[in-house]
Design a protein around this motif. Structure first.
Motif, PDB file in Angstrom:
ATOM      1  N   ALA A 178       0.860  -1.184   0.000  1.00  0.00           N
ATOM      2  CA  ALA A 178       0.000   0.000   0.000  1.00  0.00           C
ATOM      3  C   ALA A 178       0.897   1.235   0.000  1.00  0.00           C
ATOM      4  CB  ALA A 178      -0.917  -0.005   1.217  1.00  0.00           C
ATOM      5  N   ILE A 179       0.699   2.094  -0.999  1.00  0.00           N
ATOM      6  CA  ILE A 179       1.553   3.278  -1.154  1.00  0.00           C
ATOM      7  C   ILE A 179       0.687   4.523  -1.224  1.00  0.00           C
ATOM      8  CG2 ILE A 179       3.182   4.480  -2.672  1.00  0.00           C
ATOM      9  CD1 ILE A 179       4.116   1.692  -3.648  1.00  0.00           C
ATOM     10  N   LEU A 180       1.043   5.511  -0.399  1.00  0.00           N
ATOM     11  CA  LEU A 180       0.450   6.835  -0.488  1.00  0.00           C
ATOM     12  C   LEU A 180       1.481   7.705  -1.185  1.00  0.00           C
ATOM     13  CD1 LEU A 180      -1.841   8.781   0.201  1.00  0.00           C
ATOM     14  CD2 LEU A 180      -0.756   9.165   2.423  1.00  0.00           C
ATOM     15  N   ASN A 181       1.141   8.184  -2.381  1.00  0.00           N
ATOM     16  CA  ASN A 181       2.092   8.888  -3.240  1.00  0.00           C
ATOM     17  C   ASN A 181       1.796  10.376  -3.284  1.00  0.00           C
ATOM     18  OD1 ASN A 181       3.930   9.593  -5.282  1.00  0.00           O
ATOM     19  ND2 ASN A 181       2.413   9.161  -6.876  1.00  0.00           N
ATOM     20  N   PHE A 182       2.721  11.189  -2.784  1.00  0.00           N
ATOM     21  CA  PHE A 182       2.589  12.637  -2.843  1.00  0.00           C
ATOM     22  C   PHE A 182       3.369  13.251  -4.002  1.00  0.00           C
ATOM     23  CE2 PHE A 182       1.277  11.951   1.543  1.00  0.00           C
ATOM     24  CZ  PHE A 182       0.184  12.802   1.634  1.00  0.00           C
ATOM     25  N   ALA A 183       4.128  12.447  -4.746  1.00  0.00           N
ATOM     26  CA  ALA A 183       4.812  12.961  -5.929  1.00  0.00           C
ATOM     27  C   ALA A 183       3.757  13.176  -7.012  1.00  0.00           C
ATOM     28  CB  ALA A 183       5.871  11.973  -6.405  1.00  0.00           C
ATOM     29  N   CYS A 184       3.858  14.253  -7.735  1.00  0.00           N
ATOM     30  CA  CYS A 184       2.846  14.596  -8.744  1.00  0.00           C
ATOM     31  C   CYS A 184       3.074  13.823 -10.037  1.00  0.00           C
ATOM     32  CB  CYS A 184       2.854  16.097  -8.995  1.00  0.00           C
ATOM     33  SG  CYS A 184       2.384  17.043  -7.547  1.00  0.00           S
ATOM     34  N   VAL A 185       3.017  12.494  -9.933  1.00  0.00           N
ATOM     35  CA  VAL A 185       3.208  11.624 -11.085  1.00  0.00           C
ATOM     36  C   VAL A 185       2.449  10.321 -10.817  1.00  0.00           C
ATOM     37  CG1 VAL A 185       5.351  10.628 -10.151  1.00  0.00           C
ATOM     38  CG2 VAL A 185       4.968  10.617 -12.615  1.00  0.00           C
ATOM     39  N   GLN A 186       1.878   9.768 -11.885  1.00  0.00           N
ATOM     40  CA  GLN A 186       1.192   8.481 -11.754  1.00  0.00           C
ATOM     41  C   GLN A 186       2.235   7.373 -11.701  1.00  0.00           C
ATOM     42  OE1 GLN A 186      -2.209   7.977 -11.408  1.00  0.00           O
ATOM     43  NE2 GLN A 186      -2.235  10.193 -11.218  1.00  0.00           N
ATOM     44  N   LEU A 187       2.072   6.475 -10.756  1.00  0.00           N
ATOM     45  CA  LEU A 187       3.026   5.386 -10.587  1.00  0.00           C
ATOM     46  C   LEU A 187       2.508   4.100 -11.204  1.00  0.00           C
ATOM     47  CD1 LEU A 187       3.947   6.025  -6.848  1.00  0.00           C
ATOM     48  CD2 LEU A 187       5.224   6.732  -8.874  1.00  0.00           C
ATOM     49  N   ASN A 188       3.425   3.306 -11.742  1.00  0.00           N
ATOM     50  CA  ASN A 188       3.099   1.980 -12.247  1.00  0.00           C
ATOM     51  C   ASN A 188       3.479   0.976 -11.171  1.00  0.00           C
ATOM     52  OD1 ASN A 188       2.279   2.852 -14.858  1.00  0.00           O
ATOM     53  ND2 ASN A 188       4.430   3.137 -15.377  1.00  0.00           N
ATOM     54  N   ALA A 189       2.478   0.241 -10.705  1.00  0.00           N
ATOM     55  CA  ALA A 189       2.719  -0.756  -9.665  1.00  0.00           C
ATOM     56  C   ALA A 189       1.941  -2.019 -10.021  1.00  0.00           C
ATOM     57  CB  ALA A 189       2.265  -0.226  -8.308  1.00  0.00           C
TER      58      ALA A 189
END
Length: 193
Positions: free
Chosen positions: A159-170
């Protein structure tokens, strides 16, 4: 929302002992049928004409939301925003405990922020395995976020909470929640202009 309302009731409030779904619906301007359904999905303590014992309902909602799980969390990126999250004491209220920070900046590796050690990113897998950590927060710049996400996945983070302004591939088995504060603020400003 229900939990925050219930916990905010004054101690001497006549509803503190028992509260009905109808009273909650009225206080929160919600449909009482929906409130009954919501509460029935998390608690079996409600009784017709009596309602719920408020303290028991609070406990049931907290259990449903995982407040008693005490899940460990790591934060990747110990810059300004990451430091703020490392210092934030509100996570434990929700059953989350930030255990450490990770960064690539040699000047801050080994230091502590709010009593939490900052480790090098290459120690993440070992740390997560040792502490059984499955939740990660990303606060690194956009150009580093995907690489950090990949390291988190290899470290067992699901489970990742992403604050970087980019869509992540997981991978499909990894839940990613993207938070773009600037976008949220822009949307909020449009609502009031």
């Amino acid at each position: 929302m229900y939990l925050e309302y219930l916990e905010a009731l004054p101690e001497d409030d006549c509803h503190k002992q028992n509260i009905s779904a109808t009273a909650i619906a009225e206080a929160l301007s919600l449909n009482d049928v929906q409130v009954r359904k919501d509460l029935a999905s998390v608690s079996s303590g409600g009784r017709p004409k009596v309602g719920y014992v408020t303290d028991e309902l609070i406990t049931d909602i907290k259990r449903f939301l995982g407040y008693y799980n005490n899940d460990g969390v790591i934060i990747a990126g110990a810059g300004n925003f990451g430091r703020g999250l490392l210092s934030f004491e509100g996570f434990e209220k929700y059953g989350l405990k930030v255990l450490a920070g990770f960064d690539r900046n040699s000047e801050i590796i080994g230091t502590e922020i709010h009593g939490l050690t900052i480790y090098p990113v290459d120690r993440m897998k070992e740390f997560c395995a040792e502490k059984n950590v499955h939740i990660g927060i990303i606060t690194v710049p956009e150009h580093e976020a995907q690489e950090v996400c990949d390291i988190m996945v290899k470290s067992g983070i699901t489970a990742i909470l992403n604050f970087a302004c980019v869509q992540l591939n997981a991978p499909e088995n990894v839940s990613v929640q993207n938070q773009n504060i600037a976008f949220s603020l822009a949307m909020l400003s449009r609502d009031f202009l």
